[in-house]
Design an enzyme around this catalytic site. Structure first.
Site, PDB file in Angstrom:
ATOM      1  N   GLY A   1       0.825  -1.205   0.000  1.00 41.59           N
ATOM      2  CA  GLY A   1       0.000   0.000   0.000  1.00 41.59           C
ATOM      3  C   GLY A   1       0.853   1.247   0.000  1.00 41.59           C
ATOM      4  N   ASN A   2       0.188   2.399  -0.061  1.00 43.75           N
ATOM      5  CA  ASN A   2       0.887   3.684  -0.040  1.00 43.75           C
ATOM      6  C   ASN A   2       0.839   4.275   1.367  1.00 43.75           C
ATOM      7  OD1 ASN A   2       0.971   3.279  -2.771  1.00 43.75           O
ATOM      8  ND2 ASN A   2       0.060   5.245  -3.310  1.00 43.75           N
ATOM      9  N   ARG A   3       1.756   5.203   1.647  1.00 38.33           N
ATOM     10  CA  ARG A   3       1.725   5.891   2.933  1.00 38.33           C
ATOM     11  C   ARG A   3       0.646   6.969   2.921  1.00 38.33           C
ATOM     12  NH1 ARG A   3       7.763   7.672   4.355  1.00 38.33           N
ATOM     13  NH2 ARG A   3       6.675   8.843   5.985  1.00 38.33           N
TER      14      ARG A   3
END
Ligand code: PMT
Length: 224
Positions: free
Chosen positions: A33-35
């Site tokens: 996932g992304n931050r």
């Protein structure tokens, strides 16, 4: 720099906001996932509500309370966010503040993938996720104003304007991420908002203030 929107600036308008990351499962215990903490998108939802809008907030996995008066739909993956956002149309405004994962594993393992003796690597095949923002902008029920975000580590204006054109959105709010200033997870942010023929810088300021300034800009650019 504009301040907070005028009271009732978005009265009678329906505003759809996405916020937070998406988690793309690899197996029952792992994901990519992304931050993103969700703070920026939640602040936009709150500011739109305070400006009088009916607000629907589609949130990825975050640890934040729902702003008062905002209807929230929780999702986990990019595919779920895509379905929830498109399912919540029509709206007058869409603000895509979510850090949607660009890639997801082609296959989700039913069981936890075991570390095999003698192998120090694991090869994952990733495929592109649907582009929520571009699909909202191309939708037959396209909101009057579609606002994207751009998280960039360098050449911010160049890449942000590229997304403005490629995704056919009306405004793109760019922030510098990955350095000391980092747009994600912190309480403060600076946005450079671009549109065809113009730009405006918002902040640096707490995300709630930057969000109020963005909502004022949105209200001012919304067709009557
Ligand atoms: O959540 P915080 O910790 O407060 O951090 C805020 C933030 C940095 C996450 C936020 O300000 C921000 O920049 N959000 C967008 C992050 C991002 O994914 O940017 P991008 O440049 O990769 O994507 C461009 C746009 O396309 C974004 O509006 C994004 O929501 C959208 N997108 C991207 C991929 C995809 N599959 N679907 C999309 O809709």
């Amino acid at each position: 720099m504009s301040g907070a929107p005028a009271a009732g600036a978005l009265a009678g308008k329906r505003v759809l906001v996405s916020a937070g990351p998406t988690f793309e499962d690899i197996d029952p215990v792992r994901f990519v996932g992304n931050r993103s903490s969700g703070k920026m998108g939640f602040a936009v939802a709150e500011a739109a509500r305070e400006a009088g809008a009916e607000v629907v907030l589609v949130a990825g996995p975050v640890h934040l309370d729902t702003p008062a008066g905002v209807a929230r739909i929780d999702v986990r993956s990019a595919a779920q966010m895509h379905a929830a956002v498109l399912g919540a149309l029509p709206a007058d405004v869409y603000v895509g503040a979510a850090a949607v994962a660009d890639f997801t594993p082609r296959r989700v393992s039913e069981h936890k993938i075991k570390k095999t003796a003698g192998s120090d690597t694991l090869v994952l095949e990733l495929v592109r996720t649907p582009d929520v923002l571009a699909d909202v902008a191309a939708h037959p029920r396209r909101p009057a104003l579609v606002v994207g975000f751009a998280a960039e580590t360098h050449e911010v204006e160049h890449y942000a304007r590229g997304k403005l054109a490629a995704k056919r959105v009306d405004l793109i709010a760019a922030n510098l991420v990955g350095g000391a200033e980092g747009g994600f997870e912190r309480d403060d942010n600076t946005l450079a908002v671009y549109w065809h023929g113009g730009e405006q810088r918002l902040g640096p300021a707490p995300k709630r203030e930057v969000a109020a300034q963005l909502v004022a800009l949105i209200a001012g650019r919304l067709p009557a």
